[in-house]
Scaffold this motif. Structure first.
Motif, PDB file in Angstrom:
ATOM      1  N   GLU C  99      13.344   8.451  -1.675  1.00  0.00           N
ATOM      2  CA  GLU C  99      12.752   9.561  -2.296  1.00  0.00           C
ATOM      3  C   GLU C  99      11.267   9.598  -2.001  1.00  0.00           C
ATOM      4  O   GLU C  99      10.445  10.498  -2.345  1.00  0.00           O
ATOM      5  CB  GLU C  99      12.764   9.692  -3.625  1.00  0.00           C
ATOM      6  N   GLY C 100      11.008   8.847  -0.907  1.00  0.00           N
ATOM      7  CA  GLY C 100       9.614   8.732  -0.276  1.00  0.00           C
ATOM      8  C   GLY C 100       8.731   7.998  -1.138  1.00  0.00           C
ATOM      9  O   GLY C 100       7.244   8.039  -0.718  1.00  0.00           O
ATOM     10  N   LYS C 101       9.068   7.381  -2.211  1.00  0.00           N
ATOM     11  CA  LYS C 101       7.998   6.691  -3.037  1.00  0.00           C
ATOM     12  C   LYS C 101       8.019   5.276  -2.663  1.00  0.00           C
ATOM     13  O   LYS C 101       8.388   4.133  -3.369  1.00  0.00           O
ATOM     14  CB  LYS C 101       8.506   6.819  -4.470  1.00  0.00           C
ATOM     15  N   HIS C 102       7.630   4.905  -1.541  1.00  0.00           N
ATOM     16  CA  HIS C 102       7.881   3.511  -0.808  1.00  0.00           C
ATOM     17  C   HIS C 102       6.921   2.775  -1.483  1.00  0.00           C
ATOM     18  O   HIS C 102       6.981   1.418  -1.772  1.00  0.00           O
ATOM     19  CB  HIS C 102       7.531   3.548   0.553  1.00  0.00           C
ATOM     20  N   ASP C 103       5.737   3.182  -2.030  1.00  0.00           N
ATOM     21  CA  ASP C 103       4.775   2.357  -2.824  1.00  0.00           C
ATOM     22  C   ASP C 103       5.135   1.669  -3.815  1.00  0.00           C
ATOM     23  O   ASP C 103       4.913   0.715  -4.304  1.00  0.00           O
ATOM     24  CB  ASP C 103       3.428   2.971  -2.975  1.00  0.00           C
ATOM     25  N   LEU C 143       7.998   1.779   7.370  1.00  0.00           N
ATOM     26  CA  LEU C 143       7.268   0.646   8.104  1.00  0.00           C
ATOM     27  C   LEU C 143       6.091  -0.102   7.000  1.00  0.00           C
ATOM     28  O   LEU C 143       5.822  -1.278   7.122  1.00  0.00           O
ATOM     29  CB  LEU C 143       6.408   1.351   9.237  1.00  0.00           C
ATOM     30  N   ARG C 144       5.532   0.907   6.427  1.00  0.00           N
ATOM     31  CA  ARG C 144       4.668   0.312   5.449  1.00  0.00           C
ATOM     32  C   ARG C 144       5.225  -0.612   4.640  1.00  0.00           C
ATOM     33  O   ARG C 144       4.659  -1.656   4.294  1.00  0.00           O
ATOM     34  CB  ARG C 144       4.002   1.490   4.657  1.00  0.00           C
ATOM     35  N   ALA C 150       6.011  -8.091   4.260  1.00  0.00           N
ATOM     36  CA  ALA C 150       5.963  -9.199   5.272  1.00  0.00           C
ATOM     37  C   ALA C 150       4.759 -10.020   5.217  1.00  0.00           C
ATOM     38  O   ALA C 150       4.663 -11.226   5.077  1.00  0.00           O
ATOM     39  CB  ALA C 150       6.231  -8.683   6.621  1.00  0.00           C
ATOM     40  N   VAL C 151       3.391  -9.211   5.280  1.00  0.00           N
ATOM     41  CA  VAL C 151       2.065 -10.001   5.133  1.00  0.00           C
ATOM     42  C   VAL C 151       2.052 -10.846   3.807  1.00  0.00           C
ATOM     43  O   VAL C 151       1.771 -11.813   3.680  1.00  0.00           O
ATOM     44  CB  VAL C 151       1.010  -8.864   5.215  1.00  0.00           C
TER      45      VAL C 151
END
Lengths: 299, 299, 299
Positions: C99-103, C143-144, C150-151
């Motif tokens: 839903e685009g809420k990647h954060d 990608l975010r 990953a970091v």
């Protein structure tokens, strides 16, 4: 709380046959008995042109394929050998009741019941009738079907009348019902069936796992109110997978068994032991499920 | 009347591989032999970029994936060890004949046939050719494909030319054909194929069970009229279930076998023994089906 | 070149459970070890309300079904007993990132990672993290998600970060990507992930067999350019069959293994050993596939 009853899925709509012979069924009933199953329910005695025994009534009505083995007799024999109760599932035309011609479905089944009483009614294991026309919401014809059959079947032999409806839940319906709507609707349905249907075993696979307890509590409360005995039909197959239908994940089954116990149903049955939970199943995952289940019930 | 022939379903469109090795196939042929199978038919020698042997002809035509085992040689060996007849199924491009480019499909197969004759034509078990481009209704290009291939293939080695079409029946088509339409159409088709195709084994799974006899009687009558030998392809998998395709219910298989016998076909073959009826099948229900079938043929 | 790593498909989206207990898993790891597997990757630690261990973090976030067995602990134990590396697959909400809420997906997983580090971070087999949110094309949020996770994950324990994306190929997409488009897009993606993601194991089942080498050569070239280690995820299930998903045809598996070797990847892993390639699989065709595979690797 253990599973003590199971459907026998011959005639099947959607589950492939294991092709068991008499000896295979004898072994199967022994295993069922060994884990505490005392009740078997024939899912339906016929569907369209398929039948479990060569019924004169049904053959008069339409051409039927022969039943080379009398499965009703076979299942009664095994139930008797293992001291189990047998419920006889009614005939499903696959058409009339879907076309609003419920009276035709009723007449056909009443005539069938006469034949069944004469042929098998005296059998020791014959404990009751199962109303095989599953439904999930209020429908006048459907209720008439249930009421008329239930009243007449009970007259025959004072046996138990059982049903196993489903919930219009999120896992099967695009517009699922809310618990409140469900409660209102089933209150209306049960008020019609009070004193006619003895046992209601809701299927438990159509709602989200996390909603299951809420729905089952409503079912139990309503059934108590209308003097209907609450069983739960704890399905042993997995829903929502690309391959329909295979044995359920043990984690999911245990979760549902624990919900049924918490809600306080009188008995847990399943659809169904022989394909999905049996060590004889044609699905190897069922063998492992049986091992997990046995570890759990013997702990 | 027993099943005495079976397709070998490598290359498959839709049935998953059992991943048998040479030894597994050797055991399988022995079991086939033990229940009376004397004929094996390779369903197709290639499909799109998949092949049963590394054909120079096909590789010249388009890039093909390697066949790490020469299945044609393997099947011929086993057929010979077990005194069986082997039919070679033609290559299916998966495209030309669906796009009306039947001549391209013909040319490709005629070239392939040359290679096959050279490579396997001398083999003792090599009894005939199977026209693998299945169809169900009149189509000019399709008939040209059958006529051209049949005539040329027969020239090679005077072997038998076999086909196994399907019926445009209710279980597969929304607008199913009536028996009368079917008779008219297949009369036209057979009149073109007379003297060219030797054997026609209609598939028996697309029509309702109760309609099966009517359709098969038409097939037999027409085949007799046009001097084509009638076999029946009695399918051993179940149709119309959520899981496509699993072993058929024994009750259904027996019903269809009895219809085939009543109609008087010359031979019963099946699609196919190894997945659906074999005691070695990767589907355990097939093991039970084999037991039921053996009980029946030895009664 | 052998398969030396496998996913562990608990929690599954689409593959039915084998219902193995602890002893079954112990036997399974032994067999894996015996054919050279040194790396296991938990496909995901949770999905929606399903979890592999009872996570406080996830339960705070939303109601979760209980995990009656701690699968992470079980898998770590078995990995340690068999000297294997274990990769921990992140949690998939089944919603936010769609839903685009990647954060939100990132925050949840970062919190989960803290708990995981505390609970399992010290375990000898704990070798890395697997970014379980599969994707096939450029997407900023995605990608975010990968970069942030990953970091942070690397900071914890300097472990390896792995991903296994798919190709927008012909076998799954109506509008498949061309090799040139694929190269351009993944160059952009890898340039963002350089120095963050350590290992990329492209899935190999979405493109035509004959296109596979071309796509994999691009993948290898790009990964080299951006200092990412190339593994290949050689799928052991068959695609494009009516029954999804069953063990792959050995001919197809060998073909793909040979392509992976030609292209020069550093390691071959598979999705996944236990259902599709194991002699203990609930699918008998997998037992035969294992036999074929063993013959091949021991030749």
């Amino acid at each position: 709380m253990k599973i003590t009853g199971t459907f026998l899925d011959e005639i099947s709509h959607d589950i492939p046959s294991a092709n068991w012979g008499k000896e295979d069924w004898a072994n199967e009933f022994k295993v069922m008995k060994s884990v505490g199953i005392d009740t078997v329910i024939l899912i339906r005695s016929g569907y369209k042109d398929k039948i479990t025994f060569n019924s004169k009534t049904l053959s008069k009505h339409q051409a039927m394929r022969p039943a080379y083995t009398d499965l009703v007799d076979l299942f009664l024999n095994e139930a008797e050998k293992n001291s189990m109760d047998f419920y006889f599932g009614m005939y499903d035309s696959g058409k009339y009741w879907h076309e609003g011609k419920h009276d035709k479905e009723i007449d056909l089944n009443l005539a069938l019941a006469e034949e069944v009483m004469e042929k098998y009614g005296h059998r020791k294991a014959f404990k009751g009738w199962y109303l095989s026309h599953e439904f999930e919401e209020y429908n006048e014809g459907q209720l008439r079907l249930y009421e008329k059959l239930a009243v007449r079947l009970k007259e025959f032999n004072q046996s138990s009348i059982m049903m196993s409806p489903y919930i219009k839940g999120r896992l099967q319906f695009e517009k699922p019902i809310t618990p409140m709507e469900h409660e209102k609707m089933w209150s209306q349905i049960f008020s019609s069936l009070e004193g006619k249907v003895d046992i209601c075993a809701f299927q438990d696979g159509q709602v989200d796992f996390l909603e299951l307890q809420a729905f089952m509590e409503i079912n139990k409360k309503l059934a108590d109110k209308y003097s209907i005995t609450s069983w739960s039909n704890v399905e042993t197959f997995e829903r929502g997978m690309p391959i329909n239908f295979l044995p359920i994940n043990w984690n999911n089954l245990r979760y549902k068994l624990e919900v049924a116990e918490k809600v306080g149903v009188d008995k847990i049955i399943t659809f169904e032991f022989s394909h999905f939970l049996s060590p004889h199943s044609v699905y190897p995952a069922a063998h492992n499920l049986f091992n997990r289940y046995k570890e759990w019930i013997t702990k």
